[in-house]
Design a protein around this motif. Structure first.
Motif, PDB file in Angstrom:
ATOM      1  N   PRO A  17       0.801  -1.224   0.000  1.00  0.00           N
ATOM      2  CA  PRO A  17       0.000   0.000   0.000  1.00  0.00           C
ATOM      3  C   PRO A  17       0.838   1.281   0.000  1.00  0.00           C
ATOM      4  N   MET A  18       2.110   1.190   0.381  1.00  0.00           N
ATOM      5  CA  MET A  18       2.943   2.383   0.401  1.00  0.00           C
ATOM      6  C   MET A  18       3.162   2.931  -1.011  1.00  0.00           C
ATOM      7  N   ALA A  19       3.144   2.088  -2.026  1.00  0.00           N
ATOM      8  CA  ALA A  19       3.332   2.568  -3.399  1.00  0.00           C
ATOM      9  C   ALA A  19       2.202   3.519  -3.782  1.00  0.00           C
ATOM     10  N   LEU A  20       0.980   3.156  -3.467  1.00  0.00           N
ATOM     11  CA  LEU A  20      -0.164   4.025  -3.744  1.00  0.00           C
ATOM     12  C   LEU A  20      -0.090   5.297  -2.902  1.00  0.00           C
ATOM     13  N   MET A  21       0.299   5.152  -1.646  1.00  0.00           N
ATOM     14  CA  MET A  21       0.402   6.296  -0.746  1.00  0.00           C
ATOM     15  C   MET A  21       1.426   7.304  -1.273  1.00  0.00           C
ATOM     16  N   GLY A  48       4.550  14.354   8.818  1.00  0.00           N
ATOM     17  CA  GLY A  48       4.677  12.954   8.410  1.00  0.00           C
ATOM     18  C   GLY A  48       6.077  12.422   8.610  1.00  0.00           C
ATOM     19  N   SER A  49       7.079  13.236   8.320  1.00  0.00           N
ATOM     20  CA  SER A  49       8.472  12.815   8.500  1.00  0.00           C
ATOM     21  C   SER A  49       8.821  12.618   9.973  1.00  0.00           C
ATOM     22  N   LEU A  50       8.334  13.514  10.824  1.00  0.00           N
ATOM     23  CA  LEU A  50       8.599  13.367  12.255  1.00  0.00           C
ATOM     24  C   LEU A  50       7.923  12.124  12.827  1.00  0.00           C
ATOM     25  N   ILE A  51       6.713  11.853  12.364  1.00  0.00           N
ATOM     26  CA  ILE A  51       6.013  10.642  12.805  1.00  0.00           C
ATOM     27  C   ILE A  51       6.753   9.403  12.324  1.00  0.00           C
ATOM     28  N   THR A  52       7.222   9.435  11.073  1.00  0.00           N
ATOM     29  CA  THR A  52       7.997   8.313  10.546  1.00  0.00           C
ATOM     30  C   THR A  52       9.251   8.089  11.379  1.00  0.00           C
ATOM     31  N   LEU A  53       9.958   9.158  11.691  1.00  0.00           N
ATOM     32  CA  LEU A  53      11.179   9.057  12.485  1.00  0.00           C
ATOM     33  C   LEU A  53      10.906   8.490  13.873  1.00  0.00           C
ATOM     34  N   LEU A  54       9.883   9.005  14.527  1.00  0.00           N
ATOM     35  CA  LEU A  54       9.544   8.544  15.870  1.00  0.00           C
ATOM     36  C   LEU A  54       9.172   7.063  15.882  1.00  0.00           C
ATOM     37  N   PHE A  55       8.258   6.674  14.986  1.00  0.00           N
ATOM     38  CA  PHE A  55       7.797   5.288  14.999  1.00  0.00           C
ATOM     39  C   PHE A  55       8.845   4.323  14.459  1.00  0.00           C
ATOM     40  N   THR A  56       9.729   4.777  13.591  1.00  0.00           N
ATOM     41  CA  THR A  56      10.839   3.919  13.161  1.00  0.00           C
ATOM     42  C   THR A  56      11.731   3.606  14.361  1.00  0.00           C
ATOM     43  N   TYR A  57      12.015   4.613  15.142  1.00  0.00           N
ATOM     44  CA  TYR A  57      12.851   4.427  16.331  1.00  0.00           C
ATOM     45  C   TYR A  57      12.193   3.467  17.319  1.00  0.00           C
ATOM     46  N   VAL A  58      10.900   3.643  17.548  1.00  0.00           N
ATOM     47  CA  VAL A  58      10.195   2.821  18.538  1.00  0.00           C
ATOM     48  C   VAL A  58       9.982   1.396  18.034  1.00  0.00           C
ATOM     49  N   TRP A  59       9.472   1.255  16.811  1.00  0.00           N
ATOM     50  CA  TRP A  59       9.095  -0.072  16.315  1.00  0.00           C
ATOM     51  C   TRP A  59      10.276  -0.942  15.907  1.00  0.00           C
ATOM     52  N   HIS A  74       6.928   4.079   8.002  1.00  0.00           N
ATOM     53  CA  HIS A  74       6.845   4.863   6.772  1.00  0.00           C
ATOM     54  C   HIS A  74       5.408   4.916   6.257  1.00  0.00           C
ATOM     55  N   LEU A  75       4.719   3.811   6.330  1.00  0.00           N
ATOM     56  CA  LEU A  75       3.322   3.783   5.899  1.00  0.00           C
ATOM     57  C   LEU A  75       2.483   4.737   6.734  1.00  0.00           C
ATOM     58  N   LEU A  76       2.695   4.752   8.031  1.00  0.00           N
ATOM     59  CA  LEU A  76       1.965   5.653   8.919  1.00  0.00           C
ATOM     60  C   LEU A  76       2.314   7.112   8.625  1.00  0.00           C
ATOM     61  N   GLY A  77       3.592   7.404   8.472  1.00  0.00           N
ATOM     62  CA  GLY A  77       4.016   8.770   8.197  1.00  0.00           C
ATOM     63  C   GLY A  77       3.476   9.305   6.887  1.00  0.00           C
ATOM     64  N   HIS A  78       3.524   8.481   5.844  1.00  0.00           N
ATOM     65  CA  HIS A  78       2.979   8.913   4.553  1.00  0.00           C
ATOM     66  C   HIS A  78       1.466   9.060   4.618  1.00  0.00           C
ATOM     67  N   GLY A  79       0.821   8.201   5.389  1.00  0.00           N
ATOM     68  CA  GLY A  79      -0.629   8.315   5.559  1.00  0.00           C
ATOM     69  C   GLY A  79      -1.011   9.620   6.231  1.00  0.00           C
ATOM     70  N   VAL A  80      -0.263  10.016   7.235  1.00  0.00           N
ATOM     71  CA  VAL A  80      -0.523  11.292   7.919  1.00  0.00           C
ATOM     72  C   VAL A  80      -0.303  12.453   6.956  1.00  0.00           C
ATOM     73  N   THR A  81       0.769  12.392   6.167  1.00  0.00           N
ATOM     74  CA  THR A  81       1.046  13.456   5.200  1.00  0.00           C
ATOM     75  C   THR A  81      -0.090  13.580   4.190  1.00  0.00           C
ATOM     76  N   VAL A  82      -0.577  12.457   3.686  1.00  0.00           N
ATOM     77  CA  VAL A  82      -1.679  12.479   2.716  1.00  0.00           C
ATOM     78  C   VAL A  82      -2.950  13.026   3.355  1.00  0.00           C
ATOM     79  N   MET A  83      -3.255  12.589   4.557  1.00  0.00           N
ATOM     80  CA  MET A  83      -4.480  13.056   5.212  1.00  0.00           C
ATOM     81  C   MET A  83      -4.424  14.558   5.488  1.00  0.00           C
ATOM     82  N   MET A  84      -3.268  15.051   5.916  1.00  0.00           N
ATOM     83  CA  MET A  84      -3.139  16.491   6.155  1.00  0.00           C
ATOM     84  C   MET A  84      -3.230  17.273   4.846  1.00  0.00           C
TER      85      MET A  84
END
Length: 103
Positions: A17-21, A48-59, A74-84
């Protein structure tokens, strides 16, 4: 089986799904730029980038998620960027009387 490892194919299937995102994010960024909403696009990408960075570190620190956690981050971060970006676009489409114009 990819690269001689069965789990690589499974990982790629989960992250498809990241390709579509990414495609939607790029087009939406161009639309916001064309509408003169560069600042909103910038803040969406930054968030989106900050969320990606945070969750990459945690997960990725969790042994059960490991490298797959980076993909999900990355999927979460791109999703946030698209939604915003979509929020900024549709908010811009509102007319003076508060009704949405035809898109």
């Amino acid at each position: 089986q990819l690269f001689g490892l069965a789990e690589v194919g499974d990982m790629l299937q989960k992250l498809c799904p990241m390709a579509l995102m990414l495609a939607v994010q790029q087009v939406l960024g161009g639309i916001l730029l064309g509408l003169g909403l560069q600042r909103k696009g910038f803040y969406a990408a930054l968030t989106g980038s900050l969320i990606t960075l945070l969750f990459t570190y945690v997960w990725t620190a969790q042994p059960e998620m490991n490298i797959l956690g980076a993909g999900y981050a990355h999927l979460l971060g791109h999703g946030v960027t698209v939604m915003m970006g979509l929020w900024a676009f549709f908010r811009h489409q509102k007319t003076a009387d508060g009704k949405a114009s035809a898109v």
